[in-house]
Scaffold this motif. Structure first.
Motif, PDB file in Angstrom:
ATOM      1  N   ARG A  17     -15.557 -44.065-113.596  1.00 44.29           N
ATOM      2  CA  ARG A  17     -15.072 -45.314-113.040  1.00 44.29           C
ATOM      3  C   ARG A  17     -13.556 -45.260-112.873  1.00 44.29           C
ATOM      4  O   ARG A  17     -12.883 -44.523-113.598  1.00 44.29           O
ATOM      5  CB  ARG A  17     -15.475 -46.480-113.954  1.00 44.29           C
ATOM      6  N   PRO A  18     -12.987 -45.975-111.893  1.00 38.35           N
ATOM      7  CA  PRO A  18     -13.648 -46.940-111.004  1.00 38.35           C
ATOM      8  C   PRO A  18     -14.116 -46.348-109.683  1.00 38.35           C
ATOM      9  O   PRO A  18     -14.626 -47.058-108.830  1.00 38.35           O
ATOM     10  CB  PRO A  18     -12.537 -47.962-110.744  1.00 38.35           C
ATOM     11  N   ALA A  19     -13.934 -45.020-109.469  1.00 43.87           N
ATOM     12  CA  ALA A  19     -14.247 -44.433-108.167  1.00 43.87           C
ATOM     13  C   ALA A  19     -15.735 -44.153-107.985  1.00 43.87           C
ATOM     14  O   ALA A  19     -16.215 -44.089-106.851  1.00 43.87           O
ATOM     15  CB  ALA A  19     -13.453 -43.140-107.976  1.00 43.87           C
ATOM     16  N   ALA A  20     -16.477 -43.964-109.089  1.00 43.24           N
ATOM     17  CA  ALA A  20     -17.873 -43.554-108.989  1.00 43.24           C
ATOM     18  C   ALA A  20     -18.742 -44.535-108.189  1.00 43.24           C
ATOM     19  O   ALA A  20     -19.511 -44.111-107.323  1.00 43.24           O
ATOM     20  CB  ALA A  20     -18.452 -43.343-110.387  1.00 43.24           C
ATOM     21  N   PRO A  21     -18.678 -45.850-108.455  1.00 42.42           N
ATOM     22  CA  PRO A  21     -19.510 -46.766-107.653  1.00 42.42           C
ATOM     23  C   PRO A  21     -19.200 -46.706-106.163  1.00 42.42           C
ATOM     24  O   PRO A  21     -20.109 -46.762-105.326  1.00 42.42           O
ATOM     25  CB  PRO A  21     -19.205 -48.144-108.245  1.00 42.42           C
ATOM     26  N   HIS A  22     -17.914 -46.587-105.831  1.00 37.97           N
ATOM     27  CA  HIS A  22     -17.540 -46.510-104.419  1.00 37.97           C
ATOM     28  C   HIS A  22     -18.068 -45.219-103.788  1.00 37.97           C
ATOM     29  O   HIS A  22     -18.579 -45.241-102.658  1.00 37.97           O
ATOM     30  CB  HIS A  22     -16.022 -46.589-104.271  1.00 37.97           C
ATOM     31  N   ALA A  23     -17.922 -44.105-104.483  1.00 43.78           N
ATOM     32  CA  ALA A  23     -18.404 -42.836-103.939  1.00 43.78           C
ATOM     33  C   ALA A  23     -19.914 -42.847-103.749  1.00 43.78           C
ATOM     34  O   ALA A  23     -20.428 -42.396-102.715  1.00 43.78           O
ATOM     35  CB  ALA A  23     -17.992 -41.687-104.873  1.00 43.78           C
ATOM     36  N   ALA A  24     -20.639 -43.373-104.740  1.00 47.90           N
ATOM     37  CA  ALA A  24     -22.091 -43.427-104.632  1.00 47.90           C
ATOM     38  C   ALA A  24     -22.550 -44.332-103.490  1.00 47.90           C
ATOM     39  O   ALA A  24     -23.444 -43.983-102.710  1.00 47.90           O
ATOM     40  CB  ALA A  24     -22.691 -43.899-105.955  1.00 47.90           C
ATOM     41  N   GLU A  25     -21.914 -45.500-103.362  1.00 47.21           N
ATOM     42  CA  GLU A  25     -22.282 -46.424-102.282  1.00 47.21           C
ATOM     43  C   GLU A  25     -21.954 -45.835-100.915  1.00 47.21           C
ATOM     44  O   GLU A  25     -22.754 -45.942 -99.973  1.00 47.21           O
ATOM     45  CB  GLU A  25     -21.546 -47.750-102.476  1.00 47.21           C
ATOM     46  N   LEU A  26     -20.794 -45.203-100.793  1.00 46.34           N
ATOM     47  CA  LEU A  26     -20.400 -44.625 -99.513  1.00 46.34           C
ATOM     48  C   LEU A  26     -21.341 -43.486 -99.119  1.00 46.34           C
ATOM     49  O   LEU A  26     -21.775 -43.401 -97.959  1.00 46.34           O
ATOM     50  CB  LEU A  26     -18.963 -44.119 -99.598  1.00 46.34           C
ATOM     51  N   LEU A  27     -21.669 -42.612-100.060  1.00 45.85           N
ATOM     52  CA  LEU A  27     -22.588 -41.517 -99.752  1.00 45.85           C
ATOM     53  C   LEU A  27     -23.978 -42.042 -99.395  1.00 45.85           C
ATOM     54  O   LEU A  27     -24.645 -41.486 -98.509  1.00 45.85           O
ATOM     55  CB  LEU A  27     -22.670 -40.560-100.936  1.00 45.85           C
ATOM     56  N   SER A  28     -24.426 -43.086-100.058  1.00 47.88           N
ATOM     57  CA  SER A  28     -25.727 -43.671 -99.728  1.00 47.88           C
ATOM     58  C   SER A  28     -25.735 -44.229 -98.308  1.00 47.88           C
ATOM     59  O   SER A  28     -26.697 -44.046 -97.551  1.00 47.88           O
ATOM     60  CB  SER A  28     -26.079 -44.774-100.724  1.00 47.88           C
ATOM     61  N   ARG A  29     -24.651 -44.883 -97.918  1.00 50.59           N
ATOM     62  CA  ARG A  29     -24.576 -45.421 -96.552  1.00 50.59           C
ATOM     63  C   ARG A  29     -24.507 -44.309 -95.514  1.00 50.59           C
ATOM     64  O   ARG A  29     -25.145 -44.400 -94.451  1.00 50.59           O
ATOM     65  CB  ARG A  29     -23.352 -46.333 -96.419  1.00 50.59           C
ATOM     66  N   VAL A  30     -23.735 -43.275 -95.800  1.00 52.63           N
ATOM     67  CA  VAL A  30     -23.657 -42.152 -94.860  1.00 52.63           C
ATOM     68  C   VAL A  30     -25.013 -41.481 -94.720  1.00 52.63           C
ATOM     69  O   VAL A  30     -25.446 -41.120 -93.608  1.00 52.63           O
ATOM     70  CB  VAL A  30     -22.582 -41.146 -95.320  1.00 52.63           C
ATOM     71  N   TRP A  31     -25.709 -41.296 -95.842  1.00 48.12           N
ATOM     72  CA  TRP A  31     -27.044 -40.687 -95.815  1.00 48.12           C
ATOM     73  C   TRP A  31     -28.006 -41.527 -94.985  1.00 48.12           C
ATOM     74  O   TRP A  31     -28.756 -40.990 -94.149  1.00 48.12           O
ATOM     75  CB  TRP A  31     -27.551 -40.526 -97.238  1.00 48.12           C
ATOM     76  N   ALA A  32     -27.990 -42.832 -95.180  1.00 45.26           N
ATOM     77  CA  ALA A  32     -28.877 -43.709 -94.406  1.00 45.26           C
ATOM     78  C   ALA A  32     -28.529 -43.671 -92.919  1.00 45.26           C
ATOM     79  O   ALA A  32     -29.425 -43.640 -92.057  1.00 45.26           O
ATOM     80  CB  ALA A  32     -28.787 -45.137 -94.937  1.00 45.26           C
ATOM     81  N   THR A  33     -27.242 -43.649 -92.600  1.00 47.31           N
ATOM     82  CA  THR A  33     -26.829 -43.608 -91.199  1.00 47.31           C
ATOM     83  C   THR A  33     -27.236 -42.296 -90.543  1.00 47.31           C
ATOM     84  O   THR A  33     -27.768 -42.281 -89.421  1.00 47.31           O
ATOM     85  CB  THR A  33     -25.310 -43.797 -91.085  1.00 47.31           C
ATOM     86  N   LEU A  34     -26.997 -41.178 -91.219  1.00 47.30           N
ATOM     87  CA  LEU A  34     -27.376 -39.880 -90.662  1.00 47.30           C
ATOM     88  C   LEU A  34     -28.884 -39.770 -90.487  1.00 47.30           C
ATOM     89  O   LEU A  34     -29.371 -39.279 -89.460  1.00 47.30           O
ATOM     90  CB  LEU A  34     -26.867 -38.750 -91.563  1.00 47.30           C
ATOM     91  N   GLY A  35     -29.627 -40.227 -91.500  1.00 50.45           N
ATOM     92  CA  GLY A  35     -31.085 -40.177 -91.388  1.00 50.45           C
ATOM     93  C   GLY A  35     -31.601 -41.016 -90.229  1.00 50.45           C
ATOM     94  O   GLY A  35     -32.462 -40.577 -89.453  1.00 50.45           O
ATOM     95  N   GLY A  36     -31.068 -42.235 -90.109  1.00 51.65           N
ATOM     96  CA  GLY A  36     -31.485 -43.087 -89.004  1.00 51.65           C
ATOM     97  C   GLY A  36     -31.112 -42.505 -87.657  1.00 51.65           C
ATOM     98  O   GLY A  36     -31.903 -42.560 -86.702  1.00 51.65           O
ATOM     99  N   PHE A  37     -29.921 -41.911 -87.559  1.00 50.70           N
ATOM    100  CA  PHE A  37     -29.499 -41.327 -86.295  1.00 50.70           C
ATOM    101  C   PHE A  37     -30.381 -40.150 -85.903  1.00 50.70           C
ATOM    102  O   PHE A  37     -30.842 -40.054 -84.750  1.00 50.70           O
ATOM    103  CB  PHE A  37     -28.045 -40.877 -86.392  1.00 50.70           C
TER     104      PHE A  37
END
Length: 376
Positions: free
Chosen positions: A200-220
């Motif tokens: 912390r405090p960077a871990a929650p941000h990194a996890a959320e950002l990677l999750s969003r990127v993963w979802a965006t790439l998968g959807g694309f």
């Protein structure tokens, strides 16, 4: 009176303050530009390692849903990944086995028709209104042959370069397959590991950002695959009905080209029109051109807005600039990766904007409380 006069800032002090702030912004801009240059240099130096990882991540966005389903049925992670990879390899091999005989059978016929087309072009050039003489045509052909003979050394070195590039491509594909296997097998452990390492405090941000990127790439990737499949099926059916040679191969090229938005469709469509022109004449080529334009209108006005409205929020100009930059910098693979990378960068910028807005709102609340306390 004297105090009021001395409290007014002079023009020189205002200019100095503006110059100081401009200098600070300029220094910060130079620092950021230097950091980006160093990052680009590091990516270029490590591209042989980064490329297989990026390709593996894109493959994982497609293969993860069946792997997750098999793991949910109780299959071991390694076994589930092995089954999915074998099925995917079987599908690719089946498509190649289905198309290769048609390509081998029709390529000879297409070459003969191309030769006949060259003769027709030569006759057209010799007739009105150009009326180019036989001597001029022969001199042009001789000049081309002399140019090729003088460039034989460069052509030979280009062949060896192509062989080296093909070998490098095989190594990259093999490395990407290995990385894909381990990412699919151990992928669910990555986010918890990242939280522990970053802290912390960077871990929650990194996890959320990677999750969003993963979802965006998968959807694309999944959406683009569906759109490309619809384009390939419609254009392939039209090419078969019109009797265009290599219709199945051209349909597959259309499917692959669909993963490079705008540019891929243009190149695949132009190739189909060229084959139709050489094989069946200008009328058939114009019909193929109309078919491709109709399908692309269906894709651009119906399929893309409907299917990609939630998967990727990028303007068409951004997509075109990203593809152009990727193709000019890294070639074909750069054109393929340009849109996913642009989508990931857009996700990061949106997340950063959300965090800035939250901090802005969080700072506004205490200020309002202090103002209320002062009024009381």
């Amino acid at each position: 009176m004297h105090e009021e006069t001395t409290s007014i800032p002079t023009r020189g002090s205002i200019y100095t303050a503006h110059l100081r702030s401009s200098s600070a912004v300029a220094i910060q801009f130079i620092a950021v530009a230097a950091a980006l240059w160093v990052l680009a240099w590091a990516v270029g130096e490590a591209w042989v390692i980064i490329l297989p990882v990026v390709l593996a991540l894109i493959a994982c966005t497609v293969l993860w849903p069946p792997v997750r389903w098999l793991r949910g049925k109780g299959l071991a992670p390694a076994a589930a990944v092995a089954v999915v990879l074998l099925v995917a390899a079987g599908v690719v091999a089946g498509v190649i086995a289905l198309v290769a005989p048609a390509i081998a059978e029709q390529s000879t016929q297409l070459a003969q028709q191309a030769s006949a087309g060259v003769v027709q072009v030569r006759d057209w050039l010799g007739g009105p209104p150009l009326n180019i003489s036989e001597t001029q045509l022969n001199s042009a052909v001789t000049a081309i042959n002399d140019r090729l003979n003088s460039s034989s050394t460069q052509i030979a070195s280009g062949v060896f370069t192509g062989v080296g590039a093909a070998t490098s491509a095989l190594v990259t594909v093999f490395t990407a397959l290995v990385v894909t296997f381990f990412l699919l097998k151990d992928g669910p452990r990555f986010v918890p590991w990242l939280r522990r390492v970053v802290g912390r405090p960077a871990a929650p941000h990194a996890a959320e950002l990677l999750s969003r990127v993963w979802a965006t790439l998968g959807g694309f990737i999944r959406t683009q695959a569906l759109v490309s499949l619809v384009d390939a099926v419609l254009i392939g059916i039209g090419l078969v009905i019109l009797g265009v040679p290599l219709a199945y191969a051209l349909a597959i090229i259309t499917f692959i080209g669909g993963f490079v938005p705008i540019v891929g469709a243009f190149v695949a469509g132009g190739l189909a029109v060229l084959v139709a022109l050489v094989a069946n004449g200008p009328v058939n080529a114009l019909i193929v051109l109309g078919l491709i334009l109709a399908v692309q209108q269906l894709e651009g006005n119906v399929l893309q807005p409907w299917l990609q409205s939630k998967s990727m929020n990028l303007h068409a100009v951004i997509v075109l600039l990203a593809v152009t930059f990727g193709a000019s910098t890294f070639g074909v693979i750069g054109a393929f990766l340009a849109v996913p990378v642009a989508a990931a960068v857009a996700v990061a910028l949106r997340y950063y904007g959300e965090q800035v807005a939250k901090r802005q709102l969080g700072g506004a609340v205490p200020a309002q409380r202090r103002a209320a306390a002062t009024d009381e």
